[in-house]
Design a protein around this motif. Sequence first.
Motif, PDB file in Angstrom:
ATOM      1  N   HIS A 128       0.819  -1.212   0.000  1.00 36.51           N
ATOM      2  CA  HIS A 128       0.000   0.000   0.000  1.00 36.51           C
ATOM      3  C   HIS A 128       0.855   1.264   0.000  1.00 36.51           C
ATOM      4  CE1 HIS A 128      -4.280   0.990   0.302  1.00 36.51           C
ATOM      5  NE2 HIS A 128      -3.919   2.102   0.920  1.00 36.51           N
ATOM      6  N   PHE A 129       1.938   1.243   0.781  1.00 39.80           N
ATOM      7  CA  PHE A 129       2.802   2.427   0.894  1.00 39.80           C
ATOM      8  C   PHE A 129       3.892   2.472  -0.181  1.00 39.80           C
ATOM      9  CE2 PHE A 129       2.187   2.422   5.826  1.00 39.80           C
ATOM     10  CZ  PHE A 129       0.919   2.981   5.671  1.00 39.80           C
ATOM     11  N   THR A 130       4.123   1.330  -0.876  1.00 35.91           N
ATOM     12  CA  THR A 130       5.304   1.168  -1.732  1.00 35.91           C
ATOM     13  C   THR A 130       6.556   1.529  -0.928  1.00 35.91           C
ATOM     14  OG1 THR A 130       3.878   2.018  -3.507  1.00 35.91           O
ATOM     15  CG2 THR A 130       6.139   1.499  -4.091  1.00 35.91           C
ATOM     16  N   TYR A 131       6.633   0.959   0.240  1.00 38.49           N
ATOM     17  CA  TYR A 131       7.708   1.256   1.195  1.00 38.49           C
ATOM     18  C   TYR A 131       7.786   0.058   2.128  1.00 38.49           C
ATOM     19  CZ  TYR A 131      10.512   4.216   4.361  1.00 38.49           C
ATOM     20  OH  TYR A 131      11.528   4.763   5.114  1.00 38.49           O
ATOM     21  N   ASN A 132       8.978  -0.492   2.334  1.00 39.71           N
ATOM     22  CA  ASN A 132       9.094  -1.719   3.121  1.00 39.71           C
ATOM     23  C   ASN A 132       8.683  -1.498   4.574  1.00 39.71           C
ATOM     24  OD1 ASN A 132       9.715  -4.397   3.735  1.00 39.71           O
ATOM     25  ND2 ASN A 132      11.772  -3.848   4.404  1.00 39.71           N
ATOM     26  N   PHE A 202      -3.069   5.212   5.834  1.00 39.63           N
ATOM     27  CA  PHE A 202      -3.379   4.233   6.879  1.00 39.63           C
ATOM     28  C   PHE A 202      -4.771   4.497   7.449  1.00 39.63           C
ATOM     29  CE2 PHE A 202      -3.421   2.513  11.178  1.00 39.63           C
ATOM     30  CZ  PHE A 202      -2.905   1.239  10.977  1.00 39.63           C
ATOM     31  N   ASN A 203      -5.065   5.758   7.732  1.00 40.96           N
ATOM     32  CA  ASN A 203      -6.385   6.088   8.278  1.00 40.96           C
ATOM     33  C   ASN A 203      -7.500   5.671   7.326  1.00 40.96           C
ATOM     34  OD1 ASN A 203      -5.482   7.163  10.728  1.00 40.96           O
ATOM     35  ND2 ASN A 203      -5.177   9.197   9.864  1.00 40.96           N
ATOM     36  N   GLU A 204      -7.265   5.800   6.030  1.00 40.07           N
ATOM     37  CA  GLU A 204      -8.257   5.360   5.030  1.00 40.07           C
ATOM     38  C   GLU A 204      -8.401   3.839   5.061  1.00 40.07           C
ATOM     39  OE1 GLU A 204      -7.200   6.808   1.158  1.00 40.07           O
ATOM     40  OE2 GLU A 204      -7.098   8.895   1.835  1.00 40.07           O
ATOM     41  N   MET A 205      -7.279   3.139   5.214  1.00 38.03           N
ATOM     42  CA  MET A 205      -7.301   1.674   5.228  1.00 38.03           C
ATOM     43  C   MET A 205      -8.143   1.131   6.378  1.00 38.03           C
ATOM     44  SD  MET A 205      -3.310   0.762   4.404  1.00 38.03           S
ATOM     45  CE  MET A 205      -3.472  -1.033   4.418  1.00 38.03           C
TER      46      MET A 205
END
Length: 531
Positions: A128-132, A202-205
Amino acid sequence: MNDVKNAIQNGKTVLGIELGSTRIKAVLVGEDHTAIASGSHDWENSYVDNMWTYSIDEVWKGLQDSYQKMANDVKQKHGITLKKIGAIGFSAMMHGYMVFDKDEQLLVPFRTWRNNITEQASTELTKHFTYNIPQRWSIAHLYQAILNQEDHIHNIQFQTTLAGYVHWKLTGKKVLGVGEASGVFPIDLDTKSYNQKMIDQFNEMIAPQNAPWKLEDILPEVLVAGENAGTLTEEGVKLLDVTGELEAGIPLCPPEGDAGTGMVATNSVAKRTGNVSAGTSAFAMVVMEKDLSKVHPEIDLVTTPSGNLVAMAHSNNCTSDLNAWVGLFEEFTQAIGFDVDKNKLFETLFEKALQGDADGGGLLSYGYLSGEHMTHFEEGRPLFTRTSESNFNLANFMRTHLYTSFGAMKIGMDILTKEEGVKLNEVLGHGGIFKTEGVAQSILASAFNVPVSVMETAGEGGAWGIALLGSYMINKEDNETLEDYLSGKIFAEQAVKTVSPDSKDVEGFEQFMERYKNGLTIERAAVDNLR
């Protein structure tokens, strides 16, 4: 001696306390930044209800014990009761999960970094973040608890780390140093705080869960090295010093993780520097000149205590199994009537390893006491195996266990150096494995194919590192960076011993790693079939 005595009496000292995986250590440093007193408390995590944890009672008992031993050390050496301290800093093992309700009560037992239970959360957040987002990170634990629909989620008022928890209880301040915070949630390198875009994502998730909080409302404030993070309260004094002799009002620096204090303790906060911290777990950290070209699940991206980007190759397991084997040899020596000093035993066995074959003689071991994310194991099974043709002797046995202590971390480091082309001038090692001069240093130089240096303060570790951050906070000059402070005022006269890689040993370690990778199917069979 009088200078030290005056420094203690006039509060010109700094105290650093680090809660490590197996030891809580308190170090008091003087005006020359060397240790003038110390105290430590041994502890171990417990495996309760399929979860690695430490109880809150153990946290405070251990802190009080290590502090009291340090204070007693002051009294014994200098004849003074410790009442004033110039600054205090707290550090601890990073990551994990500690959440509290409106009454400041812990909602679930502390879930440490060692728990590989958040694979679903880690995978989804990374995508989701494209970040590990590694499994150990606090945000992965939070999201996994949400995915699991755990009852406590709706009661969360505050989430922090172990260092953040201790700091909060002693000062009333809900803050984290940026290095520690970077293992909670991704950091924006421009603002030196949490990445706001990812917080919104994250809040949307989690919106469908109807939680009564937003992520930004439950996370601690982020501070950088040098900022004041509050003062020791009267209530905090009672929690730390059971004698009540210590005076309130002492300033505290931002609480940091063991990765950040390891960087400071080895003067590895400038770009193109790296360090390896090796103990129960092992991690290699490289201060980056630029971002990685793509997301690598094996590489964490964290920051220095000043907020500069760091790539970290972390392995959950390092010396635990090695230490267990040395303990077995100690039992044997006692059984045949010899009382050998434990340090002498380590020294003898480590030095024997240097006499082994370059590839370890065809032996293979995995010191996986717990799961190992680097090689995708949710649980661990310590394992030693060999073929009938292998050269099985003591030198190769010890060499193999030293090799494998760095094995999982080596896989991550190869991604940085071989795939991403990251350049390193040298690596600085610290932690107990480096105490026997030249041995683990040589092994690590072979593993990374880069010179490895160890300072005379290598054994001081993170408690000394957080003390230096406390010193920086109260002693820095205007606009003096942490890098300049450490290089100019702490390490300028530091004795350093450097070992360069030997080409034959480099080749031998690569041969061992091929065996290590090929043998992972054996470890998988052990995990799946031995319960």
